[in-house]
Design a protein around this motif. Structure first.
Motif, PDB file in Angstrom:
ATOM      1  N   ILE A 104      12.419   1.016   1.580  1.00 46.53           N
ATOM      2  CA  ILE A 104      11.389   0.329   2.353  1.00 46.53           C
ATOM      3  C   ILE A 104      10.072   0.382   1.588  1.00 46.53           C
ATOM      4  O   ILE A 104       9.887   1.219   0.698  1.00 46.53           O
ATOM      5  N   VAL A 105       9.161  -0.495   1.973  1.00 48.91           N
ATOM      6  CA  VAL A 105       7.795  -0.480   1.467  1.00 48.91           C
ATOM      7  C   VAL A 105       6.928  -1.122   2.546  1.00 48.91           C
ATOM      8  O   VAL A 105       7.414  -1.929   3.347  1.00 48.91           O
ATOM      9  N   PHE A 106       5.654  -0.760   2.580  1.00 49.28           N
ATOM     10  CA  PHE A 106       4.721  -1.336   3.555  1.00 49.28           C
ATOM     11  C   PHE A 106       3.658  -2.144   2.842  1.00 49.28           C
ATOM     12  O   PHE A 106       3.185  -1.769   1.761  1.00 49.28           O
ATOM     13  N   ALA A 107       3.268  -3.268   3.472  1.00 53.89           N
ATOM     14  CA  ALA A 107       2.214  -4.124   2.933  1.00 53.89           C
ATOM     15  C   ALA A 107       1.250  -4.497   4.052  1.00 53.89           C
ATOM     16  O   ALA A 107       1.647  -4.640   5.211  1.00 53.89           O
ATOM     17  N   TYR A 108      -0.015  -4.632   3.666  1.00 51.57           N
ATOM     18  CA  TYR A 108      -1.056  -5.078   4.590  1.00 51.57           C
ATOM     19  C   TYR A 108      -1.394  -6.505   4.187  1.00 51.57           C
ATOM     20  O   TYR A 108      -1.967  -6.733   3.120  1.00 51.57           O
ATOM     21  N   LEU A 109      -0.976  -7.465   5.013  1.00 49.30           N
ATOM     22  CA  LEU A 109      -1.175  -8.868   4.679  1.00 49.30           C
ATOM     23  C   LEU A 109      -2.613  -9.310   4.920  1.00 49.30           C
ATOM     24  O   LEU A 109      -3.345  -8.684   5.694  1.00 49.30           O
ATOM     25  N   LYS A 110      -2.999 -10.399   4.297  1.00 53.57           N
ATOM     26  CA  LYS A 110      -4.339 -10.958   4.505  1.00 53.57           C
ATOM     27  C   LYS A 110      -4.566 -11.353   5.961  1.00 53.57           C
ATOM     28  O   LYS A 110      -5.700 -11.496   6.389  1.00 53.57           O
ATOM     29  N   THR A 111      -3.497 -11.519   6.716  1.00 58.06           N
ATOM     30  CA  THR A 111      -3.607 -11.854   8.140  1.00 58.06           C
ATOM     31  C   THR A 111      -3.970 -10.637   8.982  1.00 58.06           C
ATOM     32  O   THR A 111      -4.042 -10.724  10.194  1.00 58.06           O
ATOM     33  N   LYS A 112      -4.153  -9.483   8.312  1.00 59.63           N
ATOM     34  CA  LYS A 112      -4.509  -8.215   8.947  1.00 59.63           C
ATOM     35  C   LYS A 112      -3.344  -7.626   9.747  1.00 59.63           C
ATOM     36  O   LYS A 112      -3.534  -6.929  10.740  1.00 59.63           O
ATOM     37  N   VAL A 113      -2.137  -7.903   9.291  1.00 61.31           N
ATOM     38  CA  VAL A 113      -0.920  -7.400   9.913  1.00 61.31           C
ATOM     39  C   VAL A 113      -0.188  -6.531   8.895  1.00 61.31           C
ATOM     40  O   VAL A 113      -0.082  -6.889   7.730  1.00 61.31           O
ATOM     41  N   ILE A 114       0.315  -5.398   9.366  1.00 57.12           N
ATOM     42  CA  ILE A 114       1.133  -4.533   8.517  1.00 57.12           C
ATOM     43  C   ILE A 114       2.591  -4.966   8.662  1.00 57.12           C
ATOM     44  O   ILE A 114       3.073  -5.164   9.780  1.00 57.12           O
TER      45      ILE A 114
ATOM     46  N   PHE B 230       0.789  -1.238   0.000  1.00 60.83           N
ATOM     47  CA  PHE B 230       0.000   0.000   0.000  1.00 60.83           C
ATOM     48  C   PHE B 230       0.818   1.284   0.000  1.00 60.83           C
ATOM     49  O   PHE B 230       0.258   2.379   0.082  1.00 60.83           O
ATOM     50  N   THR B 231       2.141   1.169  -0.106  1.00 62.29           N
ATOM     51  CA  THR B 231       2.956   2.372  -0.279  1.00 62.29           C
ATOM     52  C   THR B 231       3.868   2.150  -1.479  1.00 62.29           C
ATOM     53  O   THR B 231       4.074   1.019  -1.914  1.00 62.29           O
ATOM     54  N   LYS B 232       4.395   3.236  -1.965  1.00 61.69           N
ATOM     55  CA  LYS B 232       5.431   3.119  -2.986  1.00 61.69           C
ATOM     56  C   LYS B 232       6.737   2.786  -2.271  1.00 61.69           C
ATOM     57  O   LYS B 232       6.872   2.986  -1.057  1.00 61.69           O
ATOM     58  N   VAL B 233       7.704   2.283  -3.005  1.00 58.41           N
ATOM     59  CA  VAL B 233       9.029   2.068  -2.443  1.00 58.41           C
ATOM     60  C   VAL B 233       9.626   3.452  -2.185  1.00 58.41           C
ATOM     61  O   VAL B 233       9.547   4.339  -3.031  1.00 58.41           O
ATOM     62  N   MET B 234      10.174   3.633  -0.991  1.00 46.90           N
ATOM     63  CA  MET B 234      10.729   4.935  -0.628  1.00 46.90           C
ATOM     64  C   MET B 234      12.030   4.763   0.132  1.00 46.90           C
ATOM     65  O   MET B 234      12.307   3.679   0.641  1.00 46.90           O
ATOM     66  N   GLU B 235      12.793   5.824   0.182  1.00 48.77           N
ATOM     67  CA  GLU B 235      14.012   5.826   0.977  1.00 48.77           C
ATOM     68  C   GLU B 235      13.667   6.124   2.431  1.00 48.77           C
ATOM     69  O   GLU B 235      12.800   6.959   2.704  1.00 48.77           O
ATOM     70  N   ALA B 236      14.349   5.445   3.337  1.00 48.46           N
ATOM     71  CA  ALA B 236      14.093   5.613   4.766  1.00 48.46           C
ATOM     72  C   ALA B 236      15.275   6.286   5.447  1.00 48.46           C
ATOM     73  O   ALA B 236      16.339   5.677   5.585  1.00 48.46           O
ATOM     74  N   PRO B 237      15.115   7.540   5.878  1.00 49.88           N
ATOM     75  CA  PRO B 237      16.198   8.232   6.581  1.00 49.88           C
ATOM     76  C   PRO B 237      16.692   7.469   7.813  1.00 49.88           C
ATOM     77  O   PRO B 237      17.872   7.534   8.151  1.00 49.88           O
ATOM     78  N   ALA B 238      15.824   6.718   8.461  1.00 51.45           N
ATOM     79  CA  ALA B 238      16.208   5.977   9.662  1.00 51.45           C
ATOM     80  C   ALA B 238      17.169   4.835   9.357  1.00 51.45           C
ATOM     81  O   ALA B 238      17.835   4.328  10.253  1.00 51.45           O
ATOM     82  N   PHE B 239      17.223   4.417   8.086  1.00 53.70           N
ATOM     83  CA  PHE B 239      18.080   3.291   7.695  1.00 53.70           C
ATOM     84  C   PHE B 239      19.069   3.709   6.617  1.00 53.70           C
ATOM     85  O   PHE B 239      19.271   2.997   5.630  1.00 53.70           O
TER      86      PHE B 239
END
Length: 128
Positions: free
Chosen positions: A108-118, A94-103
């Motif tokens: 990074i990218v975020f996904a919402y799994l069918k298990t209802k976990v991000i 659900f997000t585009k691939v982006m650069e993470a200042p923290a790393f």
């Protein structure tokens, strides 16, 4: 697993609680101008948590409740992992691939799994 992300309404106050539980602060509070968040990493016995506080209404977590937000996994190839999630229909990226200042600006990218976990997918550092 790389870390567990936890939403915090007051990062300094929550940090102090985790320190009392035996965690140690890993560096300073990070300003993430891409996701409009303040971030702080803590570690205990090799396990890491990330405290996430919204900076403003543009924050990616501005409307989230306090508590566990996501599990982060480090992978060798982020594009391959995204393709796998989509191909197997395991959830929604659900997000585009982006650069993470923290790393150090790793992807990074975020996904919402069918298990209802991000899940956050963090690309490992490039090897020379």
């Amino acid at each position: 697993m790389h870390h567990i992300g936890i939403i915090s309404k007051n990062i300094e106050q929550d940090r102090d609680i985790y320190i009392e539980l035996g965690y140690r602060q890993m560096g300073e509070i990070i300003d993430d101008p891409i996701q409009h968040n303040r971030l702080l990493f803590l570690e205990k016995d090799g396990d890491q948590i990330e405290l996430i506080q919204a900076k403003n209404e543009q924050s990616t977590v501005a409307n989230c409740k306090e508590g566990i937000h996501h599990f982060c996994y480090e992978v060798d190839n982020i594009e391959r992992e995204i393709a796998h999630i989509k191909e197997k229909k395991l959830g929604l990226v659900f997000t585009k691939v982006m650069e993470a200042p923290a790393f150090d600006n790793r992807k990074i990218v975020f996904a919402y799994l069918k298990t209802k976990v991000i899940v956050e997918i963090l690309n490992k550092e490039e090897t020379p």
